[in-house]
Design a protein around this motif. Structure first.
Motif, PDB file in Angstrom:
ATOM      1  N   THR A   1       0.824  -1.194   0.000  1.00 19.21           N
ATOM      2  CA  THR A   1       0.000   0.000   0.000  1.00 19.21           C
ATOM      3  C   THR A   1       0.864   1.252   0.000  1.00 19.21           C
ATOM      4  O   THR A   1       1.998   1.245   0.501  1.00 19.21           O
ATOM      5  N   LYS A   2       0.318   2.328  -0.545  1.00 18.32           N
ATOM      6  CA  LYS A   2       1.003   3.602  -0.564  1.00 18.32           C
ATOM      7  C   LYS A   2       0.679   4.437   0.671  1.00 18.32           C
ATOM      8  O   LYS A   2       1.133   5.579   0.789  1.00 18.32           O
ATOM      9  N   SER A   3      -0.087   3.888   1.578  1.00 13.84           N
ATOM     10  CA  SER A   3      -0.511   4.626   2.764  1.00 13.84           C
ATOM     11  C   SER A   3       0.660   4.908   3.704  1.00 13.84           C
ATOM     12  O   SER A   3       1.329   3.984   4.165  1.00 13.84           O
ATOM     13  N   ARG A   4       0.896   6.189   3.993  1.00 10.57           N
ATOM     14  CA  ARG A   4       1.944   6.549   4.944  1.00 10.57           C
ATOM     15  C   ARG A   4       1.600   6.037   6.341  1.00 10.57           C
ATOM     16  O   ARG A   4       2.476   5.593   7.087  1.00 10.57           O
ATOM     17  N   ASN A   5       0.319   6.114   6.710  1.00 13.66           N
ATOM     18  CA  ASN A   5      -0.092   5.687   8.043  1.00 13.66           C
ATOM     19  C   ASN A   5       0.216   4.216   8.287  1.00 13.66           C
ATOM     20  O   ASN A   5       0.598   3.827   9.387  1.00 13.66           O
ATOM     21  N   GLU A   6       0.056   3.385   7.262  1.00 11.15           N
ATOM     22  CA  GLU A   6       0.353   1.964   7.433  1.00 11.15           C
ATOM     23  C   GLU A   6       1.851   1.706   7.365  1.00 11.15           C
ATOM     24  O   GLU A   6       2.398   0.944   8.165  1.00 11.15           O
ATOM     25  N   SER A   7       2.535   2.351   6.438  1.00  8.72           N
ATOM     26  CA  SER A   7       3.969   2.120   6.279  1.00  8.72           C
ATOM     27  C   SER A   7       4.764   2.615   7.482  1.00  8.72           C
ATOM     28  O   SER A   7       5.818   2.064   7.818  1.00  8.72           O
ATOM     29  N   ARG A   8       4.281   3.660   8.143  1.00  7.99           N
ATOM     30  CA  ARG A   8       5.050   4.233   9.246  1.00  7.99           C
ATOM     31  C   ARG A   8       5.135   3.296  10.448  1.00  7.99           C
ATOM     32  O   ARG A   8       5.940   3.532  11.356  1.00  7.99           O
ATOM     33  N   GLN A   9       4.322   2.235  10.473  1.00  9.27           N
ATOM     34  CA  GLN A   9       4.439   1.272  11.552  1.00  9.27           C
ATOM     35  C   GLN A   9       5.793   0.569  11.545  1.00  9.27           C
ATOM     36  O   GLN A   9       6.248   0.072  12.583  1.00  9.27           O
ATOM     37  N   LEU A  10       6.450   0.524  10.394  1.00 11.43           N
ATOM     38  CA  LEU A  10       7.772  -0.109  10.318  1.00 11.43           C
ATOM     39  C   LEU A  10       8.809   0.655  11.135  1.00 11.43           C
ATOM     40  O   LEU A  10       9.441   0.066  12.027  1.00 11.43           O
TER      41      LEU A  10
END
Length: 410
Positions: free
Chosen positions: A248-257
């Motif tokens: 996904t391109k979602s920043r909110n989801e990717s920022r969990q990394l």
């Protein structure tokens, strides 16, 4: 999904990057726990932490974003020459697979100011089949491509990563490697946001799995490696909930990394801090000293000092109950590890809404870590300063020839 080996660059962005050299204040309890002076026999590496609990006095120094990127670059070079070929003359199938994926991920996730390292990585990717055959071949492709050209030359880590009187290569290496991990985790977020479609994105779980496998194959400290793998495989810090295989391109989801990696790193800080206190207690008891338990001796303030960012450095990152505010922490990580752009400027304004123009250096803002500390004037200081200025002006009005009313703040 495996990373492709096709040569790619970080997707272009219209944001500015000319302020990547922001000056950061480094205070006390800092980064030298990244590597206590330990033997690196058999060319093994050592996993350490963000911050140190070995320093009791609060001191201050500075580091720039360029130095952070350099520390990461030098540690990459050190790893290639000292941590890849430790078991045999050539890499086996599983080691080769992990190593290739690691290089592909770095190629995608490094920020623009680390272009020289990205060129090195791309060279290694282009010769991926040859470099796994022998250490000599790998090093031959590193020569003339990295900042450290002579295998016997000294490594130029910053004094924050490698204090002159303490560590040497072991400390500087582990510090810079942690910097590289955090830069990479933030780079994945930026990559996912900037690519044109979901298919090109990198899932957070895929990256975490790769970090786990890299540590499994290429970290020489057995105790460090075992601790990390045990926590990872048990889904510690809600890894199995907060990370996913979604593209996904979602920043909110990717920022969990980057948030997961930060929380994992803080847990290592805290564990090492408790281990140090226990060692000190045992030494005191052996010499007839205090019999107090570790839990009695370690205060809440002590525990907070082992965590990053420190409450003093980023007040917005902390809740009143001593827990972290993850949204603010992510913004702090983004400001710290990624080049300055409009997003980070906005984050700075949100993280530090009260600041004085006297503590700004052009468009660069002074920060700290647990280093970084944001230097600003609290409301109480402004009131004191205002009262002093008013009284000084009044005295000059009534005693124009007198200079005795001057005050010095230190």
């Amino acid at each position: 999904m495996e990373y492709t080996t096709k040569k790619k660059k970080q997707p272009s962005s219209s944001t500015e990057h000319h302020n990547d050299d922001d000056i950061m204040m480094i205070t006390g309890h800092g980064i030298d726990e990244h590597g206590s002076a330990q033997s690196t026999s058999n060319k093994k590496s050592h996993l350490r932490t963000h911050s140190s609990s070995t320093t009791t006095a609060t001191t201050a120094t500075t580091i720039t974003k360029t130095q952070i990127y350099n520390d990461a670059t030098v540690s990459f070079d050190f790893a290639m020459k000292n941590s890849i070929f430790t078991k045999s003359e050539s890499l086996n199938h599983n080691e080769t697979k992990v190593f290739h994926k690691w290089l592909d991920l770095l190629d995608k996730s490094l920020p623009p100011p680390m272009a020289s390292l990205q060129k090195t990585v791309q060279t290694l990717v282009q010769h991926k089949h040859e470099i796994v055959e022998s250490e000599h071949t790998l090093i031959s492709y590193l020569h003339n491509k990295t900042q450290v050209k002579d295998e016997d030359s000294s490594y130029s880590w910053s004094t924050v990563c490698s204090p002159p009187a303490k560590d040497g290569a072991a400390g500087g290496y582990t510090c810079g490697l942690w910097q590289l991990f955090h830069i990479l985790s933030m780079g994945v977020v930026e990559w996912n946001v900037l690519v044109t479609d979901d298919y090109q994105t990198i899932s957070t779980m895929e990256v975490a799995d790769l970090m786990r496998n890299y540590i499994d194959h290429f970290f020489g400290c057995e105790e460090c490696r075992t601790n990390f793998l045990n926590e990872y495989d048990s889904c510690a810090f809600r890894r199995c909930e907060r990370l996913s295989h979604n593209h996904t391109k979602s920043r909110n989801e990717s920022r969990q990394l980057p948030l997961w990696l930060w929380e994992t790193h803080n847990a290592i800080n805290l564990r090492l801090y408790h281990e140090r206190v226990e060692r000190e207690q045992e030494e005191e008891e052996a010499h007839g000293g205090s019999n107090m338990t570790t839990m009695t001796r370690v205060t809440l303030e002590d525990k907070e000092d082992a965590l990053w960012p420190h409450r003093q450095d980023c007040p917005t990152c902390w809740n009143e109950d001593g827990t972290f505010q993850e949204d603010a922490v992510y913004k702090y990580l983004r400001v710290y590890y990624w080049p300055t752009d409009e997003i980070s400027r906005t984050y700075k304004q949100e993280l530090f809404p009260v600041r004085s123009k006297y503590y700004q250096r052009s468009s660069s803002i002074l920060f700290g870590s647990s280093t970084m500390r944001m230097t600003f004037l609290p409301l109480g200081t402004l009131l004191v300063f205002g009262t002093w200025w008013y009284l000084k002006k009044r005295r000059r009005t009534h005693h124009p020839k007198s200079n005795s009313g001057a005050m010095r703040f230190s």
